[in-house]
Write a protein that holds these residues in place. Structure first.
Motif, PDB file in Angstrom:
ATOM      1  N   VAL A  31      40.251   0.521  57.563  1.00  0.00           N
ATOM      2  CA  VAL A  31      41.027   1.750  57.533  1.00  0.00           C
ATOM      3  C   VAL A  31      40.361   2.772  58.431  1.00  0.00           C
ATOM      4  CG1 VAL A  31      41.844   3.654  56.091  1.00  0.00           C
ATOM      5  CG2 VAL A  31      41.883   1.303  55.221  1.00  0.00           C
ATOM      6  N   SER A  32      41.151   3.380  59.310  1.00  0.00           N
ATOM      7  CA  SER A  32      40.648   4.417  60.212  1.00  0.00           C
ATOM      8  C   SER A  32      41.603   5.600  60.152  1.00  0.00           C
ATOM      9  CB  SER A  32      40.536   3.881  61.645  1.00  0.00           C
ATOM     10  OG  SER A  32      40.100   4.894  62.532  1.00  0.00           O
ATOM     11  N   GLY A  33      41.224   6.622  59.381  1.00  0.00           N
ATOM     12  CA  GLY A  33      42.092   7.786  59.238  1.00  0.00           C
ATOM     13  C   GLY A  33      43.387   7.419  58.547  1.00  0.00           C
ATOM     14  N   GLU A  34      44.497   7.607  59.247  1.00  0.00           N
ATOM     15  CA  GLU A  34      45.816   7.340  58.660  1.00  0.00           C
ATOM     16  C   GLU A  34      46.414   6.020  59.135  1.00  0.00           C
ATOM     17  OE1 GLU A  34      48.231  10.748  59.397  1.00  0.00           O
ATOM     18  OE2 GLU A  34      47.155  11.983  57.945  1.00  0.00           O
ATOM     19  N   SER A  35      45.580   5.132  59.634  1.00  0.00           N
ATOM     20  CA  SER A  35      46.055   3.816  60.071  1.00  0.00           C
ATOM     21  C   SER A  35      45.069   2.749  59.614  1.00  0.00           C
ATOM     22  CB  SER A  35      46.206   3.777  61.599  1.00  0.00           C
ATOM     23  OG  SER A  35      44.942   3.945  62.228  1.00  0.00           O
ATOM     24  N   ALA A  36      45.476   1.508  59.770  1.00  0.00           N
ATOM     25  CA  ALA A  36      44.610   0.377  59.433  1.00  0.00           C
ATOM     26  C   ALA A  36      44.651  -0.622  60.576  1.00  0.00           C
ATOM     27  CB  ALA A  36      45.059  -0.280  58.133  1.00  0.00           C
ATOM     28  N   CYS A  37      43.498  -1.205  60.867  1.00  0.00           N
ATOM     29  CA  CYS A  37      43.383  -2.228  61.910  1.00  0.00           C
ATOM     30  C   CYS A  37      43.120  -3.575  61.244  1.00  0.00           C
ATOM     31  CB  CYS A  37      42.258  -1.885  62.878  1.00  0.00           C
ATOM     32  SG  CYS A  37      42.481  -0.325  63.758  1.00  0.00           S
ATOM     33  N   VAL A  38      43.907  -4.551  61.633  1.00  0.00           N
ATOM     34  CA  VAL A  38      43.838  -5.868  61.002  1.00  0.00           C
ATOM     35  C   VAL A  38      43.746  -6.928  62.088  1.00  0.00           C
ATOM     36  CG1 VAL A  38      45.083  -7.550  59.598  1.00  0.00           C
ATOM     37  CG2 VAL A  38      45.170  -5.121  59.005  1.00  0.00           C
ATOM     38  N   LEU A  39      42.782  -7.822  61.964  1.00  0.00           N
ATOM     39  CA  LEU A  39      42.689  -8.972  62.850  1.00  0.00           C
ATOM     40  C   LEU A  39      43.172 -10.195  62.085  1.00  0.00           C
ATOM     41  CD1 LEU A  39      41.926 -10.499  65.391  1.00  0.00           C
ATOM     42  CD2 LEU A  39      39.552 -10.585  64.568  1.00  0.00           C
ATOM     43  N   LEU A  40      44.407 -10.617  62.389  1.00  0.00           N
ATOM     44  CA  LEU A  40      44.942 -11.822  61.763  1.00  0.00           C
ATOM     45  C   LEU A  40      44.346 -13.044  62.448  1.00  0.00           C
ATOM     46  CD1 LEU A  40      48.700 -10.835  61.346  1.00  0.00           C
ATOM     47  CD2 LEU A  40      46.895 -10.786  59.608  1.00  0.00           C
ATOM     48  N   SER A  41      43.902 -14.008  61.659  1.00  0.00           N
ATOM     49  CA  SER A  41      43.248 -15.190  62.200  1.00  0.00           C
ATOM     50  C   SER A  41      43.429 -16.350  61.232  1.00  0.00           C
ATOM     51  CB  SER A  41      41.748 -14.921  62.414  1.00  0.00           C
ATOM     52  OG  SER A  41      41.114 -14.678  61.169  1.00  0.00           O
ATOM     53  N   ARG A  42      42.867 -17.495  61.587  1.00  0.00           N
ATOM     54  CA  ARG A  42      42.961 -18.667  60.721  1.00  0.00           C
ATOM     55  C   ARG A  42      42.321 -18.400  59.360  1.00  0.00           C
ATOM     56  NH1 ARG A  42      44.351 -23.757  61.732  1.00  0.00           N
ATOM     57  NH2 ARG A  42      44.565 -23.191  63.928  1.00  0.00           N
ATOM     58  N   SER A  43      41.273 -17.591  59.330  1.00  0.00           N
ATOM     59  CA  SER A  43      40.599 -17.282  58.069  1.00  0.00           C
ATOM     60  C   SER A  43      41.100 -15.985  57.439  1.00  0.00           C
ATOM     61  CB  SER A  43      39.086 -17.185  58.295  1.00  0.00           C
ATOM     62  OG  SER A  43      38.784 -16.167  59.231  1.00  0.00           O
ATOM     63  N   ASN A  44      42.033 -15.314  58.086  1.00  0.00           N
ATOM     64  CA  ASN A  44      42.573 -14.050  57.570  1.00  0.00           C
ATOM     65  C   ASN A  44      44.068 -13.997  57.899  1.00  0.00           C
ATOM     66  OD1 ASN A  44      42.133 -11.471  56.288  1.00  0.00           O
ATOM     67  ND2 ASN A  44      42.242 -10.491  58.289  1.00  0.00           N
ATOM     68  N   LYS A  45      44.815 -14.962  57.342  1.00  0.00           N
ATOM     69  CA  LYS A  45      46.201 -15.171  57.759  1.00  0.00           C
ATOM     70  C   LYS A  45      47.194 -14.227  57.097  1.00  0.00           C
ATOM     71  CE  LYS A  45      46.482 -19.560  56.761  1.00  0.00           C
ATOM     72  NZ  LYS A  45      47.042 -20.930  56.668  1.00  0.00           N
ATOM     73  N   ASP A  46      46.911 -13.802  55.882  1.00  0.00           N
ATOM     74  CA  ASP A  46      47.868 -13.006  55.112  1.00  0.00           C
ATOM     75  C   ASP A  46      47.195 -11.720  54.637  1.00  0.00           C
ATOM     76  OD1 ASP A  46      50.016 -15.071  55.106  1.00  0.00           O
ATOM     77  OD2 ASP A  46      48.516 -16.186  53.948  1.00  0.00           O
TER      78      ASP A  46
END
Length: 289
Positions: A244-259
């Motif tokens: 979470v960064s301020g009013e947004s979120a950064c997500v790295l979707l990957s094989r180990s973080n699919k959902d």
């Protein structure tokens, strides 16, 4: 010391489709393998093998044995293999020209090192316990199928219908890995029957899930709307990994973080100056998809 040896290449494919697979094996400068250059193609036929004898320079005659049938390893995974024997001991560069349908390749080598994703340095040693033999393994993996769920959350007591139905806008933007940047914009409208459908609830939620999206970096945020704002600590990564960064979120979707699920919680803050005669104009930046 021995002057020749064998290279054993195992090829795994997650979908068991080997069509379009190409390997090159090239000798390195400064040793007996210098000048060696061989390219071979794995087709998708199942059954039978191919065999050939070839010459390299004036001193070596090597053979290529390529299995066309699937084999099964001790873990129950299927693979194809290629054996190059009678090769001069030395250093080789092995490269796969990977079909576009795959998103990732795992490479390992018993003697040598991985140079980059699809290339490794394989050494056929002339002495020692591993003399005369090197094993190279390639495993092609399909791109993971990912999902990103965005949740809109607000207190029932904060929903004021006197000025119209509250509508909230969320965006999800890919910021890497794709040929083109993609931005999804969608809205959630809290219609009047939410109060009737959620008697006694403190908060109500609506959500939207992006299914089958690419494994890459995504930035999700909420667009500013009249009369409402994000609550303190109003952005939350509920499941999966994200920042979470301020009013947004950064997500790295990957094989180990699919959902991954990200929630946005709002609160009302200013109900003045917004009568039924006011006009609200929303401006949208249209992104190429």
């Amino acid at each position: 010391n021995i002057s020749t040896g064998t290279m054993y290449i195992s090829k795994y494919a997650e979908d068991e489709d080997y069509s379009g697979t190409v390997f090159t094996v090239s000798g390195a400068e400064g040793n007996a393998s210098e000048g060696f250059d061989y390219t071979f193609y794995i087709q998708n036929e199942n059954g039978g093998s191919s065999y050939g004898t070839y010459t390299f320079g004036n001193d070596y005659s090597y053979t290529v044995w390529m299995s066309s049938s699937l084999k099964t390893d001790s873990a129950g995974k299927t693979y194809r293999y290629i054996i190059l024997s009678g090769m001069p001991a030395g250093t080789y560069t092995v490269t796969e020209l990977r079909p576009e349908r795959y998103g990732e390749t795992l490479v390992s080598v018993s003697e040598g090192e991985k140079a980059k994703e699809l290339t490794c340095t394989a050494v056929i040693p002339s002495a020692g316990a591993a003399a005369g033999f090197v094993t190279v393994t390639y495993e092609n993996l399909l791109p993971p199928v990912c999902s990103l769920k965005l949740v809109k959350r607000i207190k029932l007591s904060n929903i004021v219908y006197a000025h119209g139905t509250p509508v909230f806008f969320l965006t999800a933007e890919s910021v890497g890995g794709m040929k083109y940047t993609r931005t999804y914009v969608f809205s959630k409208e809290y219609v009047n029957n939410y109060i009737a459908e959620n008697p006694g609830a403190e908060y109500v939620e609506m959500s939207y899930t992006l299914e089958g999206i690419e494994a890459t970096d995504w930035t999700v945020r909420e667009l500013t709307v009249m009369r409402y704002r994000l609550a303190e600590n109003g952005v939350e990564v509920r499941s999966g990994k994200g920042t979470v960064s301020g009013e947004s979120a950064c997500v790295l979707l990957s094989r180990s973080n699919k959902d991954v699920t990200v929630a946005f919680t709002n609160e009302k803050y200013d109900q003045s100056g917004t009568t039924h005669n006011h006009i609200v104009v929303n401006k949208f930046m249209i992104a190429a998809v």
